[in-house]
Design an enzyme around this catalytic site. Structure first.
Site, mmCIF file in Angstrom:
data_model
loop_
_atom_site.group_PDB
_atom_site.id
_atom_site.type_symbol
_atom_site.label_atom_id
_atom_site.label_comp_id
_atom_site.label_asym_id
_atom_site.label_seq_id
_atom_site.Cartn_x
_atom_site.Cartn_y
_atom_site.Cartn_z
ATOM 1 N N HIS A 1 18.618 32.384 57.019
ATOM 2 C CA HIS A 1 18.826 31.921 55.629
ATOM 3 C C HIS A 1 19.074 30.425 55.579
ATOM 4 O O HIS A 1 18.461 29.706 54.869
ATOM 5 C CB HIS A 1 19.996 32.911 54.791
ATOM 6 C CG HIS A 1 19.983 32.535 53.412
ATOM 7 N ND1 HIS A 1 20.885 31.540 52.715
ATOM 8 C CD2 HIS A 1 19.812 33.343 52.376
ATOM 9 C CE1 HIS A 1 20.806 31.324 51.578
ATOM 10 N NE2 HIS A 1 20.171 32.433 51.402
ATOM 11 N N ASP B 1 25.827 27.063 54.903
ATOM 12 C CA ASP B 1 24.889 28.125 54.858
ATOM 13 C C ASP B 1 25.257 28.837 56.038
ATOM 14 O O ASP B 1 26.430 28.777 56.741
ATOM 15 C CB ASP B 1 23.381 28.028 54.654
ATOM 16 C CG ASP B 1 22.683 29.173 53.858
ATOM 17 O OD1 ASP B 1 22.558 29.933 54.312
ATOM 18 O OD2 ASP B 1 22.156 28.741 52.685
ATOM 19 N N SER C 1 18.685 31.301 46.044
ATOM 20 C CA SER C 1 19.066 30.529 47.099
ATOM 21 C C SER C 1 17.750 29.754 47.513
ATOM 22 O O SER C 1 18.015 28.678 48.218
ATOM 23 C CB SER C 1 19.166 31.558 48.253
ATOM 24 O OG SER C 1 20.402 31.963 48.300
#
Length: 903
Positions: A394, A336, A572
């Site tokens: 994220h 990520d 996600s």
């Protein structure tokens, strides 16, 4: 009579625009021209997404009736609306052969709606072909301005919320054109704190200029590679795996910037594919995190409350009782954006579970995407945030759902004792390249003579087309026991998105708080299972807040990033729930790999399904079903588990528009499930009736509860929640609470995405535009559009809805800005069979094509290529409407578009 009602009364012949005014007095005589079933070439219906509304005085409507709406337009409490404003009359610039239609003045749109405390309203601006111009959004109570925001000339959304100082009640919204150019916009509401995350543009696959990934027919060294291809055709940059190279275009091949660079890169790649030594050449696609929308505020005072809905939904509390070590001994690689913090000093909720010391080379972001101050690959997977725009962190959020520690300081991950291996593959803005991902996948599989560097790999990224080299890397890792889990994507599309759609990857779609597919989630026959991803536009669990997944992150506080918890939505967020449950299972049974997990999944052992010895049904929305952590842990366990009562479904959703009744099955979990005794079953809410339930003293391993919604006891359009409480005895007295959500829906008849133009267009574009062969217009009736085309009889005058035999693409959409184009950003669009995945329809004189079904919405899917031979679709400009002659040239009033058959 409304403009749309007037439009339905037009004759169905092709008539010059200058003659349209003579037809307004017709009283429905066109009804005699309805086609008979034997005279139908094509017919069908178009559904409209829930909550969809349209500005009552858009440019398209004003072209038919030049009087703007005199008062405020009434809106429901939850909606998504597309609108148009312009401070002046004017004429569009000519584009694509269009003569440049007139845009009317409509400087202000006013709406009236009921707001709850803390409810937010999002405004997303979209420029017309005239270019961007600012908008102002004002919230008013009576004549008093409560809050005012402006978009400036940006394209990002702005948001206002009902302040704490204001009480729930009726308010007005005003959208005002603050600049000289006409603008489109989308308004949406949600409970506390989030703008809508759907994409409203048609995205192309982004890729690096002047780069390609080339697979050669034989393994080549760098020296032999140079000699095996035409001199000057490509320059080797890096060998990604045996026979697979990242190459650059020679300087003279790609010289221009912007779109010209993209086009010349694609031309170069097409040339590479013709060389006999090249198996395939594909762009070096860029990838990004699955674009969730961050909520600006940290979580509530007790962060575990924020996580309760998504952990309840997957039955995590039972899983924690079975896998009490919380996934200890299992490592999960999070590929990520990296983690907030620095080695040894990560986010305090993650630090204890991050692998220490980290192995070398955990940052794979190449220089073109890197923003951490150390260009190119290195050994520090820290997420520096974004240089431009909001920093989402994220990867930190994903990692927290998997393995935030239980330390009394905040929330916790599903596998709260598992080890985290951060692998940074996404850089600035959550983007990266497929070459970087390929290198990271090869690295995590481990050296040939060693072990994999992680047991499970979470891939909350995607949007890539199929690439054989990525598939091969995943297959190699899976052969070595690595388990791959990936987000399905947030484009509301059925087009396969990779890496999720590879055969040996568990592809995860997202659901809201009621277990219903989220509005943005991809779907399709390539989905394996579903998990909570949240939906900011819904309150599926009726807790008064948007269904957002809360987890670890960081926020800018007083100008400095500080660790926090925040709520996000997206596939996600769904994927790490699955990765974490797999970690719990691996801690119970280390021998689990892809094949064993996949067999359990198909048998219904990991989801809310009970198929006995039969194969479970699979759906396009949820795959093999919604993840059940309790069942999953039980399927992996070899230890003794006490008898625990669970329900299927875990959360019951009742709706006046959907299912008004439900059967709830109570099952006993345990190593050797034996009988339990029911003490009582009760529900304390006037809007739900307990039709049947096991009596006090009932004994067994399976029970059934039947519930019915009483919608008259509910406020229209507002969800309510109450638990069914089951008191029972096994090894001790226990209690099970089953959340029930009820809603009296009145949305269906009111759904409207504006007058729709339904087109049959030639499959191949010319100069960026598709040629429209036949056209009809339709208005919404009971939440649907119904359309019909008739065969071309060869007799003049030819009607717009007459279609000759041939192959066509079927599309439909609104033209809210009256520019003669449909399906561009800010307007509704439908493509057959689904938006973003067009399929040709054959019209023949021998057979009518009927029963066609599509869905229209303002959101846009990501158009994915299904094979590496299909290159990105660049430069899409919209579908061009048929135009008549004799349009107004004065610029003082709008010219109506030529209209075909109406329904």
């Amino acid at each position: 009579m409304s403009a749309d009602s007037k439009a339905t009364m037009l004759f169905r012949y092709s008539i010059l625009v200058s003659l349209l005014a003579a037809l307004w007095g017709c009283d429905g005589s066109s009804g005699s021209m309805e086609p008979t079933p034997a005279n139908i070439a094509l017919s069908g219906s178009i559904a409209i997404e829930t909550g969809t509304r349209v500005d009552a005085d858009s440019a398209d409507t004003l072209a038919l009736n030049p009087s703007p709406l005199p008062g405020p337009q009434l809106l429901p409490q939850e909606f998504i609306l597309a609108g148009y404003v312009s401070a002046r009359n004017g004429r569009y610039a000519s584009v694509g052969g269009l003569s440049g239609s007139v845009f009317p003045a409509d400087p202000v749109d006013t709406f009236s709606l009921s707001l709850r405390e803390g409810q937010s309203i999002s405004l997303r601006p979209f420029s017309t072909i005239q270019g961007p111009s600012p908008l102002t959004l004002t919230l008013l109570s009576g004549g008093r301005a409560v809050e005012v925001v402006s978009t400036g000339s940006q394209s990002d959304p702005v948001r206002i919320s009902l302040p704490d100082t204001e009480t729930a009640g009726t308010y007005s919204l005003r959208v005002e054109a603050s600049g000289p150019q006409p603008m489109l916009y989308i308004l949406s509401t949600s409970a506390v704190g989030s703008a809508l995350t759907a994409g409203f543009d048609w995205p192309d696959h982004e890729f690096a200029d002047a780069e390609a990934i080339v697979v050669l027919r034989q393994d080549k060294s760098q020296a032999s590679m140079r000699s095996s291809v035409p001199q000057g055709s490509m320059e080797p940059k890096m060998e990604l795996s045996p026979g697979v190279w990242l190459v650059k275009a020679p300087p003279q091949t790609v010289r221009s910037n912007g779109m010209k660079a993209k086009e010349s890169t694609l031309d170069w790649i097409r040339t590479l594919n013709t060389h006999p030594d090249v198996v395939s050449a594909t762009p070096n696609y860029t990838m990004r995190a699955m674009a969730p929308t961050p909520v600006s505020e940290p979580l509530y005072n007790n962060p575990s409350v924020g996580q309760q809905w998504h952990y309840e939904l997957v039955n995590a509390p039972i899983a924690w009782q079975i896998a009490s070590d919380g996934g200890a001994g299992v490592s999960v690689a999070v590929m990520d954006t990296g983690l907030y913090g620095a080695p040894g000093n990560w986010h305090s909720e993650l630090n204890a579970n991050v692998v220490q010391p980290l192995p070398a080379d955990t940052d794979f972001v190449s220089e073109a995407f890197d923003n951490d101050g150390t260009p190119g690959r290195d050994s520090n997977p820290s997420d520096p945030g974004n240089a431009v725009g909001t920093s989402v962190f994220h990867g930190t959020h994903v990692a927290g759902t998997i393995a935030a520690a239980v330390n009394g300081a905040g929330g916790a991950g599903v596998a709260y004792n598992a080890s985290l291996l951060p692998v940074r593959v996404l850089g600035e803005g959550g983007t990266g390249s497929s070459a970087d991902l390929l290198a990271a996948l090869r690295w995590v599989a481990g050296p040939v003579s060693g072990k994999p560097r992680a047991d499970i790999v979470n891939l909350s990224l995607g949007g890539l087309p199929f690439q054989p080299q990525l598939r091969d890397a995943i297959n190699d890792g899976a052969n070595r026991g690595v388990i791959f889990v990936a987000a399905a994507g947030n484009s509301a599309s059925t087009t396969a998105s990779y890496p999720a759609a590879y055969d040996r990857v568990f592809s995860v779609s997202a659901v809201d708080g009621a277990g219903v597919l989220a509005t943005y989630s991809n779907s399709g026959d390539w989905i394996d299972l579903a998990a909570p991803g949240g939906d900011a536009s819904r309150d599926g669990n009726a807790d008064g807040r948007s269904d957002l997944v809360s987890s670890t992150s960081a926020s800018l506080i007083n100008g400095t990033p500080k660790e926090t918890y925040i709520g996000l939505q997206g596939t996600s967020m769904a994927a790490p729930h699955v990765s974490a449950v797999f970690a719990l299972m691996k801690s119970l049974n280390a021998g689990l790999d892809f094949e064993r997990l996949n067999a359990l999944l198909m048998a219904g052992e990991l989801t809310y399904q009970d198929c006995g010895l039969e194969s479970c049904p699979k759906t396009n929305d949820l795959g093999w079903g919604l993840l059940d952590a309790g069942k999953s842990a039980l399927a992996a366990s070899t230890a003794m588990v006490p008898n625990l009562l669970g329900s299927s479904p875990a959360i019951v959703s009742l709706s006046s528009e959907g299912g008004a009744s439900a059967n709830v099955k109570l099952n006993v979990y345990g190593s050797n499930p034996g009988g339990i005794t029911i003490d009582s079953v009760s529900v304390n809410a006037p809007w739900v009736r307990l039709d049947s339930a096991p009596a006090s003293g009932a004994f067994g391993t399976e029970f059934l509860i039947t519930l019915t919604l009483l919608p008259d006891e509910l406020e229209p359009g507002v969800s309510a929640r109450a638990p069914v409480v089951v008191e029972y005895r096994s090894d001790e007295a226990r209690r099970l609470e089953i959340p029930v959500i009820g809603q009296r829906v009145t949305d269906q008849q009111a759904r409207d995405a504006g007058r729709h133009f339904v087109l049959l267009v030639s499959p191949e574009p010319e100069d960026g535009f598709y040629t429209t062969v036949a056209q009809t217009t339709v208005v919404a009736e009971n939440g649907h559009y119904r359309f019909t085309f008739v065969p071309d009889d060869g007799v003049e005058p030819k009607r717009l809805d007459e279609v000759p035999p041939g192959n066509y693409i079927l599309v439909a959409g609104s033209d809210l800005d009256n520019d003669g184009l449909i399906c561009h950003a800010g307007e509704a669009c439908a493509e057959y069979p689904v938006a973003g995945l067009r399929q040709e329809i054959t019209i023949s004189p021998e057979k009518s094509v009927t029963g066609i079904e599509m869905t229209t919405s303002y959101s846009r899917p990501a158009a994915s290529a299904a094979t590496p031979n299909i290159l990105p679709r660049t430069g899409f400009k919209g579908y061009k409407l048929m135009q008549g002659r004799g349009q107004s040239t004065s610029g003082s009033e709008p010219a109506p578009k030529l209209i075909g058959a109406e329904r």
